[in-house]
Design a protein around this motif. Structure first.
Motif, short mmCIF file in Angstrom:
data_model
loop_
_atom_site.label_atom_id
_atom_site.label_comp_id
_atom_site.label_asym_id
_atom_site.label_seq_id
_atom_site.Cartn_x
_atom_site.Cartn_y
_atom_site.Cartn_z
N ASP A 112 0.82 -1.22 0.00
CA ASP A 112 0.00 0.00 0.00
C ASP A 112 0.85 1.27 0.00
O ASP A 112 0.31 2.38 -0.12
CB ASP A 112 -0.96 0.02 1.20
CG ASP A 112 -0.23 -0.10 2.53
OD1 ASP A 112 0.76 -0.84 2.60
OD2 ASP A 112 -0.68 0.54 3.51
N LEU A 113 2.17 1.15 0.14
CA LEU A 113 3.04 2.32 0.03
C LEU A 113 3.16 2.69 -1.45
O LEU A 113 3.65 1.90 -2.26
CB LEU A 113 4.43 2.03 0.59
CG LEU A 113 5.47 3.14 0.40
CD1 LEU A 113 5.14 4.36 1.26
CD2 LEU A 113 6.89 2.63 0.72
N LEU A 114 2.70 3.90 -1.80
CA LEU A 114 2.79 4.32 -3.20
C LEU A 114 4.24 4.59 -3.54
O LEU A 114 4.92 5.40 -2.90
CB LEU A 114 1.95 5.58 -3.44
CG LEU A 114 0.43 5.38 -3.45
CD1 LEU A 114 -0.26 6.69 -3.83
CD2 LEU A 114 0.02 4.29 -4.43
N LEU A 115 4.72 3.90 -4.56
CA LEU A 115 6.13 3.93 -4.92
C LEU A 115 6.34 4.67 -6.23
O LEU A 115 5.60 4.46 -7.19
CB LEU A 115 6.66 2.50 -5.05
CG LEU A 115 8.16 2.36 -5.36
CD1 LEU A 115 9.00 2.92 -4.21
CD2 LEU A 115 8.51 0.89 -5.61
N GLY A 116 7.36 5.52 -6.26
CA GLY A 116 7.72 6.23 -7.47
C GLY A 116 9.08 5.79 -7.97
O GLY A 116 9.85 5.14 -7.25
N GLY A 117 9.38 6.16 -9.21
CA GLY A 117 10.67 5.84 -9.81
C GLY A 117 11.30 7.08 -10.41
O GLY A 117 10.62 8.06 -10.72
#
Length: 318
Positions: free
Chosen positions: A155-160
Motif C-alpha cells: 500500500d506504500l505508493l512507490l515512485g521511480g
C-alpha cells in the motif's frame, strides 16, 4: 481543471493518475548539524512554504555519486540526515504528505524492511533510487527493494526516477511500472525537448501495450550562478549549449534561469495536455544559497498559479 481540494490529497491524485500535481523538494540538514539548529532550519523552511499550494514535500536521500562522475564535485559531498528520520522527528508540523526518497543501496534489507513495516502510508509516499553506477557496491539492489515493498507494504505508493536524456528511458519507466511504480519524478529538466521525447515515447509504448501511463513529474530547479550551473552539469543535467551561453553571459543569471524554467514549464504543460498524459512538477533548489532557495519557492508559487492552483506569485518575483 483538476480538483486539488482537501479531499484530493497526493495519494488520490497519484492513484487516479491526475495531472497538475506540484511538489517542493528539499534536502535534509547535514548529519553534523546540532538538533537545535535543525529545528531552526526546519522552521524557516516551513515558513517559506506556508503560502504555497503544493501537494507534498519531497525529501531527498543524498548519496556519494563520485563513482558515477570522477570529476571534482563543485559542492562537496557531506552526509545528510536520513530523510525518514528527518520527517519523523522534525516535520511534525508539515500537514501534507511527504515523498521520502530511498537510495536503497545504502541500506541493508533488514533496515528497509523495518522502515516499510512502520511507515504511515497515509502521510508518506516513496521513491526508490538505484545505484549511481554499475560499479557501485550496494547493500540492497533496486529490484530487491521493489520486491520487498511488494511483499511487506504494497500500500506504500512507490515512485521511480526518470532520466529524460537517457536513450530508451521509456522502456525503463514501463519496467519500473510493472515492478510497482505508480508515478515518476524526473531529474532536473533544462532540455524540454528531451523531456517531451521521453514522455511521448512512454505514452505511445503504454498505448501499444494497453497499459495506462502513470504521472510523470518534471523537476525544475533555478540556477543562480556559474557554480550552480557547473553542479547541475556534474549531476548529469543536460543544459543545451545555447542556454548555457545565455546563463553564463546574463546580467542576472538567476532571473534568466527562472524565466527559462517558466518557459519550459509552459511548453511541457501544453505538450502533455495535448498528448493526454498525466503530468506534474517538482520544484527544488540544488543550491543552499538563500537567494536561490527563495527563487525556487517563488517559482513553485507561479507554477501553481499556471496550473490553476491558488494565487500565483508576482511575475519575476525572484
Amino acid at each position: 481543471m483538476v480538483d486539488h481540494s482537501d479531499n484530493a490529497d497526493l495519494r488520490t491524485l497519484v492513484t487516479d493518475a491526475e495531472s497538475g500535481i506540484v511538489l517542493f523538494g528539499i534536502t535534509p540538514p547535514r548529519l553534523s548539524t546540532a538538533p537545535e539548529r535543525i529545528r531552526e532550519i526546519t522552521a524557516a523552511t516551513l515558513a517559506r512554504l506556508d503560502f504555497l499550494t503544493v501537494d507534498g514535500l519531497a525529501l531527498y536521500d543524498i548519496d556519494d555519486e563520485s563513482d558515477r562522475n570522477p570529476a571534482e564535485r563543485p559542492f562537496p559531498y557531506l552526509p545528510t540526515l536520513d530523510p525518514a528520520v528527518y520527517h519523523a522527528e522534525y516535520l511534525g508540523e508539515w500537514n501534507r504528505p511527504a515523498v521520502i526518497y530511498r537510495c536503497v543501496g545504502k541500506y541493508p534489507e533488514s533496515e528497509l524492511r523495518t522502515w516499510l513495516e512502520t511507515t504511515d502510508t497515509d502521510r508518506v509516499l516513496s521513491v526508490f533510487v538505484g545505484a549511481s553506477s554499475k560499479a557501485k557496491t550496494v547493500r540492497t539492489r533496486l529490484s530487491e527493494a521493489q520486491a520487498l515493498r511488494r511483499d511487506v507494504r504494497p500500500d506504500l505508493l512507490l515512485g521511480g526516477v526518470a532520466i529524460t536524456e537517457r536513450p530508451e528511458e521509456h522502456l525503463r519507466l514501463i519496467a519500473k511500472q510493472q515492478a510497482g511504480c505508480s508515478y515518476f519524478i524526473s531529474q532536473v529538466v533544462y532540455n524540454a525537448d528531451a523531456a517531451k521525447s521521453m514522455v511521448s515515447d512512454y505514452y505511445y509504448a503504454c498505448r501499444e501495450q494497453r497499459i495506462e501511463p502513470r504521472p510523470v513529474l518534471f523537476t525544475l530547479s533555478v540556477c543562480g550562478s556559474a557554480k550552480t550551473l557547473t553542479f547541475l552539469k556534474w549531476l548529469g543535467v543536460d543544459v543545451p549549449r545555447w542556454l548555457e551561453n545565455s546563463l553564463r553571459h546574463a546580467d542576472d543569471t538567476l532571473a534568466e534561469s527562472y524565466q527559462q524554467c517558466l518557459t519550459n514549464a509552459r511548453d511541457l504543460i501544453a505538450f502533455c495536455r495535448k498528448l493526454g498524459t498525466p503530468f506534474g512538477f517538482l520544484v527544488e533548489s540544488v543550491s543552499i544559497r538563500k537567494v536561490e532557495i527563495e527563487a525556487s519557492v517563488a517559482l513553485a508559487g507561479e507554477l501553481s498559479g499556471m496550473l490553476g492552483r491558488g494565487r500565483p506569485s508576482e511575475p519575476g518575483q525572484v
